[in-house]
Design an enzyme around this catalytic site. Structure first.
Site, PDB file in Angstrom:
ATOM      1  N   GLU A 112       0.802  -1.228   0.000  1.00 30.82           N
ATOM      2  CA  GLU A 112       0.000   0.000   0.000  1.00 30.82           C
ATOM      3  C   GLU A 112       0.837   1.281   0.000  1.00 30.82           C
ATOM      4  O   GLU A 112       0.756   2.105   0.916  1.00 30.82           O
ATOM      5  CB  GLU A 112      -0.992  -0.008   1.169  1.00 30.82           C
ATOM      6  CG  GLU A 112      -2.056  -1.093   1.003  1.00 30.82           C
ATOM      7  CD  GLU A 112      -3.231  -0.961   1.945  1.00 30.82           C
ATOM      8  OE1 GLU A 112      -3.136  -0.214   2.944  1.00 30.82           O
ATOM      9  OE2 GLU A 112      -4.259  -1.609   1.686  1.00 30.82           O
TER      10      GLU A 112
ATOM     11  N   GLU B 254      -5.694  -7.595  -1.032  1.00 30.46           N
ATOM     12  CA  GLU B 254      -6.476  -7.465   0.202  1.00 30.46           C
ATOM     13  C   GLU B 254      -7.911  -7.133  -0.166  1.00 30.46           C
ATOM     14  O   GLU B 254      -8.163  -6.363  -1.099  1.00 30.46           O
ATOM     15  CB  GLU B 254      -5.939  -6.357   1.120  1.00 30.46           C
ATOM     16  CG  GLU B 254      -4.617  -6.651   1.780  1.00 30.46           C
ATOM     17  CD  GLU B 254      -4.196  -5.527   2.736  1.00 30.46           C
ATOM     18  OE1 GLU B 254      -5.078  -4.776   3.210  1.00 30.46           O
ATOM     19  OE2 GLU B 254      -2.985  -5.406   2.985  1.00 30.46           O
TER      20      GLU B 254
END
Length: 466
Positions: free
Chosen positions: A192, A299
């Protein structure tokens, strides 16, 4: 080893093994193990801070006893066997750079970090499960939130070459360690990323790719998009993907992570059903589909409540996402495997020694809205409303990167200002704990002492065997 795992490579839109068979990765993330997160194990704030406070309260011997047991018991043989029984074929393993390197000794790598990772990679392989290695917290912090072990709201990684050099050095060592390990599906080198300029990230990815390939030319790279793996605009100037690379999106559907009460239904003024969820997925994976590369959702997944009667609509959302991924040939890693009851397939029992010790403070966290992930700010609107009102009057156009004003204020007030004194209280609960008691507390996360979210397991089992 029940299944002899073969090295995976990218071939068009597929990952294929050495016999040319397409392999669709279907798995979970092992959040909270080598990278602790506050909502997973209940502490406030970021990992480095709570570890520092626990060491102060417990002393070295009890502190070491707790974390030695925790790192062993959080994931062991029984956990790998359970995942295999569901039909899971891969696990994304997040880790914090601090397991491998200390800030006061940069570039001096620690063998114990590699040994911990080796143990779980080997465990998973024995059960026919691939590992994806995920550097989840980087020196200097690659994004603005707690899960990169960030005690602030600033991602300094993008501003300092020193931090970038250390990450390249670590990945060169990891690639050398695992270059001949086919049970490792590949490397997910930056979780991320959130580069405000969008300019440093592509240059760093190209540098990192060259460094890893010089050591290990065979393993797949899994590269996250910018803005928490939702934005691939930084690749617009690069129409050709890097070789043997999967570009990975994270795909949290808003009803599953906001304060929704139904699905299909209205969340934050917008109606969500399967078609809307699919459109979000298609937007986030446009680059992969345009370039004909594999799609892997690194995710996703809803958060749940203590009231199991509320699971039904969340599980329907999950089923819709799994169906969408299957239709579009996407692999996936559900977040997350184990916790204290918010998202995990299994979780520490409510009456466990660990939750008996800290459960009251977990409830206080909820009341104060200290965790924005899966939490609510309803109990502190008396603080937040005046701040929002002031900004409406004085700074109406203020929209800081990455998510705008209100999430920014939530980080500053909830995750920093309120988390800091609450972390002190959390650590106080461990004062005077003996080494043997510390081991018992950590054992609350052992598989045979955890409870299973059975409905979630059944959704996965049915999907994977369907």
């Amino acid at each position: 080893m029940p299944t002899q795992l073969q090295l995976l490579t990218v071939r068009g839109t597929d990952l294929v093994d050495e016999d040319g068979n397409a392999v669709r990765l279907a798995g979970v993330g092992l959040g909270g193990w080598m990278n602790m997160e506050n909502f997973i194990t209940g502490y406030p704030g970021n990992e480095e801070a709570i570890r520092r406070l626990l060491l102060d309260r417990m002393g070295r011997e009890a502190y070491d006893a707790f974390f030695d047991a925790f790192l062993r018991d959080f994931f062991d043989e029984a956990d790998a066997a359970h995942l295999a029984s569901l039909g899971i074929n891969s696990v994304r393993i997040p880790f914090n750079y601090r397991h491998f390197e200390d800030d006061h000794a940069p570039f001096e790598l620690k063998e114990e970090g590699f040994a911990r990772l080796d143990r779980v990679v080997t465990l998973l392989a024995r059960h026919g499960i691939y590992s994806i290695l995920d550097l989840h917290a980087l020196p200097g912090r690659q994004n603005q939130h707690w899960h990169s072990d960030n005690p602030t709201h600033v991602a300094e990684f993008w501003n300092q070459r020193h931090f970038q050099d250390r990450v390249v050095h670590l990945w060169e060592a990891l690639a050398d360690r695992y270059k001949d390990r086919p049970e490792v599906a590949g490397y997910n080198p930056v979780n991320e990323p959130s580069d405000p300029t969008g300019e440093v990230l592509p240059a760093f990815y190209e540098r990192l790719e060259r460094a890893i390939r010089a050591v290990d030319p065979r393993h797949v790279l899994f590269l996250d998009g910018n803005r928490y793996s939702t934005d691939f605009a930084f690749l617009d100037a690069r129409p050709e993907p890097l070789p043997n690379t999967v570009y990975t999106a994270h795909d949290y559907a808003l009803p599953g992570i906001a304060r929704a009460t139904a699905y299909p239904g209205v969340t934050r003024g917008e109606y969500f059903d399967r078609s809307v969820v699919e459109q979000t997925f298609l937007r986030r994976t446009e680059y992969m589909r345009r370039t004909g590369t594999p799609i892997w959702i690194g995710e996703f997944g809803p958060v749940y409540s203590r009231d199991r009667s509320q699971d039904a609509w969340r599980l329907r959302l999950l089923q819709d996402q799994l169906g969408i991924y299957r239709e579009h040939g996407a692999g996936w890693a559900l977040w997350t495997y184990k916790d204290i009851g918010l998202q995990g397939l299994v979780h520490a029992a409510d009456d466990s020694p660990y939750l008996a010790l800290v459960g009251e403070l977990v409830e206080k966290k909820a009341r104060l809205g200290v965790d924005s992930w899966g939490g609510s700010d309803a109990g502190i609107r008396g603080i937040l409303d005046p701040i929002d009102g002031l900004f409406d009057r004085e700074f109406p156009d203020y929209a800081p990167y990455p998510w705008g004003r209100q999430p920014h204020i939530a980080v500053l007030v909830r995750h920093i200002l309120l988390a800091e004194p609450l972390a002190e209280q959390f650590a106080d609960r461990f004062r005077g704990v003996s080494p043997s008691r510390a081991g018992e507390l950590a054992a609350s996360f052992r598989f045979d002492r955890c409870d299973e979210r059975v409905g979630l397991s059944e959704v996965l089992r049915t999907h994977l065997r369907g």
